[in-house]
Write an enzyme that holds these catalytic residues in place. Sequence first.
Site, PDB file in Angstrom:
ATOM      1  N   HIS A  37     -11.925  -4.770   8.531  1.00 35.96           N
ATOM      2  CA  HIS A  37     -12.464  -4.484   7.198  1.00 35.96           C
ATOM      3  C   HIS A  37     -13.703  -3.595   7.241  1.00 35.96           C
ATOM      4  O   HIS A  37     -14.386  -3.461   6.231  1.00 35.96           O
ATOM      5  CB  HIS A  37     -12.865  -5.775   6.473  1.00 35.96           C
ATOM      6  N   GLU A  66       0.822  -1.220   0.000  1.00 36.49           N
ATOM      7  CA  GLU A  66       0.000   0.000   0.000  1.00 36.49           C
ATOM      8  C   GLU A  66       0.850   1.261   0.000  1.00 36.49           C
ATOM      9  O   GLU A  66       0.582   2.209  -0.735  1.00 36.49           O
ATOM     10  CB  GLU A  66      -0.960   0.008   1.198  1.00 36.49           C
TER      11      GLU A  66
END
Lengths: 329, 334
Positions: free
Chosen positions: B129, B60
């Site tokens: 999440h 990321e």
Amino acid sequence: MSNEKLHINRSHLHLLLKQMIRIRRFEERCVSLYSEEKIRGFLHLYNGEEAIAVGVMQALTAEDAILATYREHGHALARGVPMNSIMAEMFGKKSGCSGGRGGSMHLFANEQRFYGGNAIVAGALPLAVGIALGDKMQQKHTVTCCFFGEGAVAEGEFHESLNLAKLWQLPVLFICENNRYAMGTALEIEESNQQIHLKAASYGLSAQVIDGMNVVEVERAAKLACSAIRNGAGPQFIECQTYRFRGHSMFDTQLYRDSAEVNEWKKKGPVVQLSQWLKNNHQIQEEEIQAMELAVDEEITAAVDFAEAAEIEPLETLLQHVYGEISDE
Amino acid sequence: MNEITFREAFKAAIVEALNNDPRVFLMGEDVGNYGGCYAVSKGLIDDFGAQRIIDTPLSESGFVGAGIGAAIAGMRPIVEVMTVNFSLLALDQIINNAATLRHMSGGQVSVPLVIRMACGAGKQLAAQHSHSFEGLYAHIPGLKVLYPGTIGDARYMLEMALADPDPVIIFEHVMLYNQQASLPEKHTVAPMEKAVIRKTGTDLSIITWGGCLFKALDAAEQLLNLGINAEVVDLRCLRPLDRTTILDSVQRTHKALIVDESWKTAGMSAEISATIAEQGLWYLDAPIRRVCSTEVPIPYATHLEQASLPQVAEIIAVAQQMIAESQIAMGDKE
């Protein structure tokens, strides 16, 4: 290593020496300006590592992009960012190369494609990958050169960036300035494998380790690496072994190393190494070195005068440069 | 009526951008061959090729930083981070680089980058999440933060974000992807930095955005049957924040109820409350109220997850309570 030879003549060696002296004396002046409280904040000096910036810049063209660390005065000077604007930046002035917003650690110059001055260790590596990607997508055939210290090697961003650069065969020249200490933490305390270039090689990059104190060797390695990149060989990695003669910053009491070690490295310092070689081979006179020093000192004094006289940014501009203007392209 | 899903709206926006501007490309984890974790970019790699729909490794920080670099070099990248939770791995690049480079360089470096992230709870994906961190990004000068809650915004905000010279983060709530609505005409969609009143009302202002907008509208609809006419303000853009529209609405309704899917503490709802308290206190005839997520990491089990999130019933109950409070307060004054 390739046996390709550099075309080196006397005047080019003089130029290299003068550039290194220019950086060294600039840094020394910064020390006194710091104690005079003209320069504030963190100040990280490049003394001892000059051969790397000077050597590598010889391989880059005006179209190439450069990213450096918070120890970047030398890179900015060697790249041709005007000394006046660098000094004015450290004085926090309007005519500083970052308008007084960055200071010593954040020198920027779009005109020279000099993209900082990044004070997050390894933070510039992903940016370098991206600039190389962007240039490649626009068929610009440039090299993006990213300087960082060996401390960056312990960061995840180092590994992510090397992987991406090789995966996408991007034109990035990674220059690791291995000065053996990440702030005060020695390489052997930080790295399980101290052969840094091997880490790069493990990602498939062409990687080598060189004497970063020898400006000619740095220039030769950088030119070969750049020509490989320009010929489509993908990213290249050069680990330059070096040493910083001063502390990490102005606040460093250097408890982590002894002066004998520093003195040992100073003997093989880049300025002394090249000037000795030139003298021994009758390629330079002591007077010529003195003339270089004099010329450099004049330039530095002029830069200090410029910075001293420069205006500060009016407070009304405080909120400028947070966001840009939407243009109608 | 021409009904499409949010997923189709987000996708159509990306397709249009790719068609209109050769500098635009999409990059992120599984955006290509997999078709996007939430299937937004499904099939795009076939139409645009792997040069413009770029699958990245799970790096990321690396690929967000690469997006920033490419933007500096003159491209117009759209970087997809699979979820906002994963974007925490890229915080260094987003906050230390994307948000600062323009200022730190004295205006020389521009980062025209768009970062899309899925976010929000409701699919039993538990605490790594499901979170809502838009308030965290809205804290940062140098960033712009968009959170479309309508089909029109889902379809047209990307184009506005790409035209912006600065890094723009677009949040996509996972519960919206399958929702359908009719697509409005482009010219009816407000500029990206403007809050929009989705339902006018006179009795209180429900201030919300993104994944909570449909809950607020649902609550407002039901409140009408209870004799309460709520106004619903959709903030759309959390930085810069359109404080004027918030204050105008509260000035008219005299009550502010903020609905935020993230936690109360030090969050977006706190900032909006402070704005109203600082600049609109005398408009109020009841205390500011907030309906936010319970202060726990979002749990897995569906009953626990739902109990931790703002719900329509709670919005209705709090709105009724506010009306009652203000009536008592008014009675006291008489």
